[in-house]
Design a protein around this motif. Structure first.
Motif, PDB file in Angstrom:
ATOM      1  N   ARG A 246      49.293 -29.983  38.088  1.00 32.00           N
ATOM      2  CA  ARG A 246      50.582 -30.586  37.775  1.00 32.00           C
ATOM      3  C   ARG A 246      50.394 -31.896  37.010  1.00 32.00           C
ATOM      4  O   ARG A 246      49.614 -32.764  37.388  1.00 32.00           O
ATOM      5  N   GLY A 247      51.123 -32.011  35.889  1.00 36.54           N
ATOM      6  CA  GLY A 247      51.052 -33.222  35.083  1.00 36.54           C
ATOM      7  C   GLY A 247      49.860 -33.285  34.154  1.00 36.54           C
ATOM      8  O   GLY A 247      49.692 -34.273  33.432  1.00 36.54           O
ATOM      9  N   GLU A 248      49.017 -32.240  34.148  1.00 37.69           N
ATOM     10  CA  GLU A 248      47.832 -32.223  33.290  1.00 37.69           C
ATOM     11  C   GLU A 248      48.060 -31.295  32.097  1.00 37.69           C
ATOM     12  O   GLU A 248      48.942 -30.437  32.116  1.00 37.69           O
ATOM     13  N   ASN A 315      41.223 -33.586  26.703  1.00 39.07           N
ATOM     14  CA  ASN A 315      41.593 -33.578  28.120  1.00 39.07           C
ATOM     15  C   ASN A 315      42.421 -32.370  28.535  1.00 39.07           C
ATOM     16  O   ASN A 315      43.298 -32.465  29.386  1.00 39.07           O
ATOM     17  N   VAL A 316      42.175 -31.217  27.921  1.00 40.10           N
ATOM     18  CA  VAL A 316      42.810 -29.978  28.378  1.00 40.10           C
ATOM     19  C   VAL A 316      42.152 -29.590  29.701  1.00 40.10           C
ATOM     20  O   VAL A 316      40.960 -29.309  29.749  1.00 40.10           O
ATOM     21  N   ARG A 317      42.921 -29.586  30.768  1.00 42.44           N
ATOM     22  CA  ARG A 317      42.360 -29.361  32.102  1.00 42.44           C
ATOM     23  C   ARG A 317      42.383 -27.892  32.526  1.00 42.44           C
ATOM     24  O   ARG A 317      41.743 -27.516  33.494  1.00 42.44           O
ATOM     25  N   PHE A 318      43.144 -27.069  31.814  1.00 43.54           N
ATOM     26  CA  PHE A 318      43.131 -25.644  32.143  1.00 43.54           C
ATOM     27  C   PHE A 318      43.526 -24.820  30.933  1.00 43.54           C
ATOM     28  O   PHE A 318      44.293 -25.273  30.082  1.00 43.54           O
ATOM     29  N   LEU A 343      34.681 -33.265  31.888  1.00 40.08           N
ATOM     30  CA  LEU A 343      35.217 -33.260  33.243  1.00 40.08           C
ATOM     31  C   LEU A 343      35.576 -31.826  33.646  1.00 40.08           C
ATOM     32  O   LEU A 343      35.733 -30.944  32.810  1.00 40.08           O
ATOM     33  N   ALA A 344      35.717 -31.620  34.948  1.00 39.61           N
ATOM     34  CA  ALA A 344      35.985 -30.280  35.461  1.00 39.61           C
ATOM     35  C   ALA A 344      37.302 -29.732  34.921  1.00 39.61           C
ATOM     36  O   ALA A 344      38.296 -30.451  34.796  1.00 39.61           O
ATOM     37  N   ALA A 345      37.294 -28.465  34.573  1.00 39.41           N
ATOM     38  CA  ALA A 345      38.490 -27.788  34.073  1.00 39.41           C
ATOM     39  C   ALA A 345      38.433 -26.332  34.518  1.00 39.41           C
ATOM     40  O   ALA A 345      37.380 -25.828  34.909  1.00 39.41           O
ATOM     41  N   GLU A 346      39.585 -25.663  34.453  1.00 41.71           N
ATOM     42  CA  GLU A 346      39.693 -24.298  34.964  1.00 41.71           C
ATOM     43  C   GLU A 346      40.109 -23.337  33.860  1.00 41.71           C
ATOM     44  O   GLU A 346      40.967 -23.656  33.036  1.00 41.71           O
ATOM     45  N   CYS A 347      39.492 -22.157  33.859  1.00 47.14           N
ATOM     46  CA  CYS A 347      39.822 -21.101  32.901  1.00 47.14           C
ATOM     47  C   CYS A 347      40.197 -19.849  33.681  1.00 47.14           C
ATOM     48  O   CYS A 347      39.353 -19.276  34.378  1.00 47.14           O
ATOM     49  N   VAL A 348      41.447 -19.454  33.580  1.00 49.75           N
ATOM     50  CA  VAL A 348      41.956 -18.297  34.321  1.00 49.75           C
ATOM     51  C   VAL A 348      42.340 -17.213  33.332  1.00 49.75           C
ATOM     52  O   VAL A 348      43.099 -17.464  32.391  1.00 49.75           O
ATOM     53  N   LEU A 349      41.815 -16.012  33.521  1.00 50.03           N
ATOM     54  CA  LEU A 349      42.141 -14.877  32.661  1.00 50.03           C
ATOM     55  C   LEU A 349      42.844 -13.829  33.510  1.00 50.03           C
ATOM     56  O   LEU A 349      42.272 -13.310  34.466  1.00 50.03           O
ATOM     57  N   ILE A 350      44.095 -13.542  33.178  1.00 49.78           N
ATOM     58  CA  ILE A 350      44.889 -12.538  33.893  1.00 49.78           C
ATOM     59  C   ILE A 350      44.923 -11.277  33.042  1.00 49.78           C
ATOM     60  O   ILE A 350      45.417 -11.300  31.914  1.00 49.78           O
ATOM     61  N   HIS A 351      44.377 -10.208  33.544  1.00 46.03           N
ATOM     62  CA  HIS A 351      44.229  -9.000  32.732  1.00 46.03           C
ATOM     63  C   HIS A 351      44.769  -7.776  33.451  1.00 46.03           C
ATOM     64  O   HIS A 351      44.960  -7.779  34.673  1.00 46.03           O
ATOM     65  N   SER A 352      45.007  -6.736  32.683  1.00 51.28           N
ATOM     66  CA  SER A 352      45.452  -5.461  33.251  1.00 51.28           C
ATOM     67  C   SER A 352      44.817  -4.332  32.463  1.00 51.28           C
ATOM     68  O   SER A 352      44.293  -4.540  31.358  1.00 51.28           O
ATOM     69  N   GLY A 353      44.881  -3.149  33.012  1.00 46.70           N
ATOM     70  CA  GLY A 353      44.300  -1.993  32.339  1.00 46.70           C
ATOM     71  C   GLY A 353      44.970  -1.698  31.007  1.00 46.70           C
ATOM     72  O   GLY A 353      44.361  -1.130  30.102  1.00 46.70           O
TER      73      GLY A 353
END
Length: 745
Positions: A246-248, A315-318, A343-353
């Motif tokens: 939040r806020g990033e 400063n992209v955190r995710f 700095l620590a950051a998160e990469c989330v990949l949401i995938h489907s068939g």
């Protein structure tokens, strides 16, 4: 052309004259405020300082720009940087100027007076670094002008665009091969974040580099946490990730423009400061949205892959992918836009068939000559998504490097967020046996239908409901079965073949049928995830409220100057200021990332702000040791509608009719009618007359009251089939809300 000498590991710095490298280190410290170069930066700087052609492959966040910016201040003459995007050039020039470096750019958005002024400054020797797009550089007028000047070297950014084997080939980059011919005294240096061996060879050949040294950095980004999530309420998954940050600043990538618009609208309605970005928007809107993101006027940009190459935001955190990218090269580059400040950051990949088939349709409408190669890249990406090997290891090994850690502590696999099936071999045997009984002639979708007992017409007509494997996994659900098939593919027990992507067993798959070999399968519902320990560590000792206080000051200063916020100070600098809480200008010399110019220009303003905060919140100053970590925001449990539904809800709130919403969203009216019914129920609306004329609504109401059950067909017939089902459904929903209110009373 001589063959290049190559290095794929950190090299020692030794061969350049000590005085030149000493000068480079002095420039690094005084201008940028860093005491030392990152791995491979020193070697890349050394080559540019010596005038030796080079190709440098450093992952996003590896610090490529310093590899040519520092030498530009060491060498005599002016350097020329070739960059593909105006926005990227502007941001880099703004950042250099803020550091006291004489830099300029020339592009099509400037007036003739501005261009003449820049040309005059160049003639007077006032400019050290000039940024140009390849198209402008290669015009006869520009080439003639540059030939009259002492050019020290050319730096070609995003050099993978040179190669048609690369993932973002641009024909205009091919013309840069004339630089060696036109400017024989100037060295040429190519820089890129991702390039396979084939692409690297092509770059050196196309640019006619002379005995270049090829430096390839480590592709691993240890500060990034990777998570590959099976799509299960995609918008809710996106929202949860954003709530953790939040806020990033963050980026959400979607495959299509339509999904960009819907997701951006949905997030905006949820209170997230967000804007869309895709090639279908007018150029001025794209530019305005991009600048709003860079200047931190919004937190999240929702975009297609049209967004990113021109972003120099540390400063992209995710980074969230709301769909599978079309290649691992694209994923490495796009996810790599997170955490460029280290700095620590998160990469989330949401995938489907369905992502694989979506890309197949898109690619079929593109270059047919490159279709098979492109589909191979898509399938490699699908294997990564469904794999159960450490994500860091998978990415590094894809680019031909070794990953030597047993546990990265920075991905869903190594963090234990995947629930492993207890008896995976038996489960795999059931799936593989079904593929065999289908004679290896059907794809994933049909195989899933057979295993889950679908009554689909094609299954019945083919007689596959009579197979012993029919309905064998009906208790598991289609999503779970599809995931397991994809995991068997990623572990090379199954492969897709032919035009229709039919499943076929590999040798290891046939061995697995005999319970020989190993396989790992995971449950679809993953364990709840939390931020990685490194994220806590990066906040250790930092007063979060002071950080936010300084961040507000930075935003104000950036707005006043019309520059990106990071041009003032990056997040890493602000965190260090909020941890150390220095009391004097002299103390700022120990803060990494604050050079002489910025210390003089901004130092006292930030010190005053720290003084002001600490007067109200007594804190120990001039800290050198870390203290207790600051608390981390936890994700908020929430069940959200999908993006299209949220967009429709907002349009209904604006007073749009169902037909207007259907036209605007490009959806069938029957689909939008269902959204309207859900909206009425969600908003607890009891008056249907916004959508149904009053007389018709009263007639429908009377017919509904006379009906014996909730079926709509008898009501439709009782009204002489003159009222549409959509209108009947609207009135029925309003009546349910009214009755529920009466019951509550």
């Amino acid at each position: 052309m001589s063959s290049p000498s190559k290095s794929t590991s950190t090299l020692s710095q030794s061969t350049a004259p000590d005085t030149e490298m000493d000068q480079a280190h002095s420039v690094l410290r005084s201008v940028w405020g860093y005491d030392s170069f990152r791995p491979l930066q020193a070697d890349a700087v050394q080559d540019v300082v010596r005038g030796r052609d080079s190709l440098v492959v450093l992952p996003t966040g590896g610090g490529k720009s310093l590899c040519y910016q520092v030498p530009a201040l060491v060498r005599d003459g002016m350097s020329v940087v070739v960059s593909p995007l105006i926005s990227l050039m502007k941001d880099q020039v703004d950042a250099l100027t803020a550091n006291g470096v004489a830099a300029a750019l020339v592009n099509s958005t400037q007036s003739m007076d501005q261009k003449r002024e820049t040309a005059d400054r160049i003639r007077r020797g006032e400019i050290k670094i000039l940024y140009l797009a390849p198209e402008r550089l290669l015009t006869p007028k520009t080439l003639a002008f540059l030939r009259s000047l002492p050019i020290s070297f050319f730096a070609i950014d995003e050099a993978h665009c040179v190669s048609n084997w690369g993932h973002d080939f641009r024909p205009e980059y091919r013309g840069l091969r004339i630089l060696k011919e036109q400017f024989p005294a100037a060295s040429v240096h190519a820089f890129t974040a991702t390039a396979s061996q084939q692409v690297r060879d092509d770059i050196t050949e196309q640019l006619q580099l002379h005995e270049p040294r090829v430096l390839v950095g480590n592709f691993d980004r240890p500060n990034l946490t990777y998570r590959m999530l099976r799509s299960d309420g995609k918008l809710n998954q996106i929202q949860q990730c954003i709530q953790q940050h939040r806020g990033e600043s963050g980026v959400v990538y979607c495959i299509t423009r339509k999904e960009v618009e819907q997701t951006a609208a949905a997030l905006e309605s949820m209170g997230v400061r967000t804007l869309p970005y895709h090639a279908g928007l007018a150029a001025e809107i794209r530019q305005a949205n991009q600048e709003a993101f860079i200047q931190e006027k919004v937190d999240v940009i929702v975009a297609t892959v049209a967004f990113g190459m021109g972003i120099d935001k540390s400063n992209v955190r995710f980074v969230i992918h709301a769909g599978m990218p079309k290649s691992i090269e694209h994923y490495q580059q796009e996810s790599g836009r997170a955490g460029r400040d280290g700095l620590a950051a998160e990469c989330v990949l949401i995938h489907s068939g369905g992502d694989l088939m979506s890309w197949k349709r898109i690619l079929e409408n593109g270059d047919r000559n490159n279709f098979q190669s492109a589909m191979g890249s898509v399938e490699a990406m699908a294997s990564l998504c469904n794999g159960v090997q450490c994500r860091h290891a998978s990415l590094v090994e894809y680019f031909g490097q070794e990953y030597d850690a047993d546990n990265c502590d920075a991905c869903d696999v190594c963090l234990g967020e995947l629930d492993v099936v207890e008896d995976p071999i038996t489960l795999a045997q059931k799936i593989l046996s079904c593929v065999v009984r289908l004679k290896e002639r059907y794809g994933v979708a049909h195989t899933v239908k057979v295993l889950t007992g679908s009554k689909d017409q094609k299954v019945i007509q083919a007689g596959h409901d009579q197979l012993s494997t029919y309905n064998l996994l009906s208790n598991e659900g289609a999503n779970a079965v599809r995931t397991w098939i994809e995991q068997l593919i990623s572990q090379n027990h199954l492969i897709r073949t032919g035009e229709y992507q039919s499943l076929r067993l590999t040798e290891s798959g046939r061995a697995l049928l005999k319970r020989e070999g190993d396989v790992t399968l995971t449950k679809v519902s993953a364990k709840s995830s939390s931020r990685r320990p490194a994220a806590n560590a990066s906040w250790e000792g930092v007063d979060r409220q002071l950080f936010d206080h300084l961040r507000s000051l930075r935003s104000e200063m950036a707005s006043e100057r019309g520059v990106p916020a990071y041009v003032i100070f990056g997040d890493a600098v602000l965190r260090e200021l909020a941890r150390v809480r220095p009391t004097s200008i002299d103390k700022l010399t120990h803060i990494r990332g604050i050079g002489d110019r910025k210390r003089e220009e901004f130092g006292q303003l930030f010190l005053d702000s720290i003084d002001q905060y600490c007067e109200k919140n007594p804190l120990v100053r001039d800290q050198s040791d870390n203290t207790a970590p600051a608390p981390i925001n936890k994700p908020r449990a929430n069940t959200a509608p999908n993006a299209a539904m949220v967009q429709a809800f907002q349009l209904f709130r604006d007073g749009r009719s169902a037909s207007e919403v259907a036209e605007k969203m490009g959806r069938a009216e029957s689909t939008v009618s269902k959204y309207l019914s859900d909206f009425i129920q969600s908003e607890n609306i009891t008056d249907p007359t916004q959508w149904v004329p009053k007389e018709e609504a009263e007639a429908i109401r009377a017919a509904l009251l006379a009906a014996e059950d909730e079926r709509l067909r008898p009501v439709f017939e009782a009204l002489n089939e003159e009222m549409s089902y959509e209108k009947i459904r609207i009135v029925a929903t309003c009546m349910k809300n009214e009755m529920a209110d009466d019951a509550d009373d």
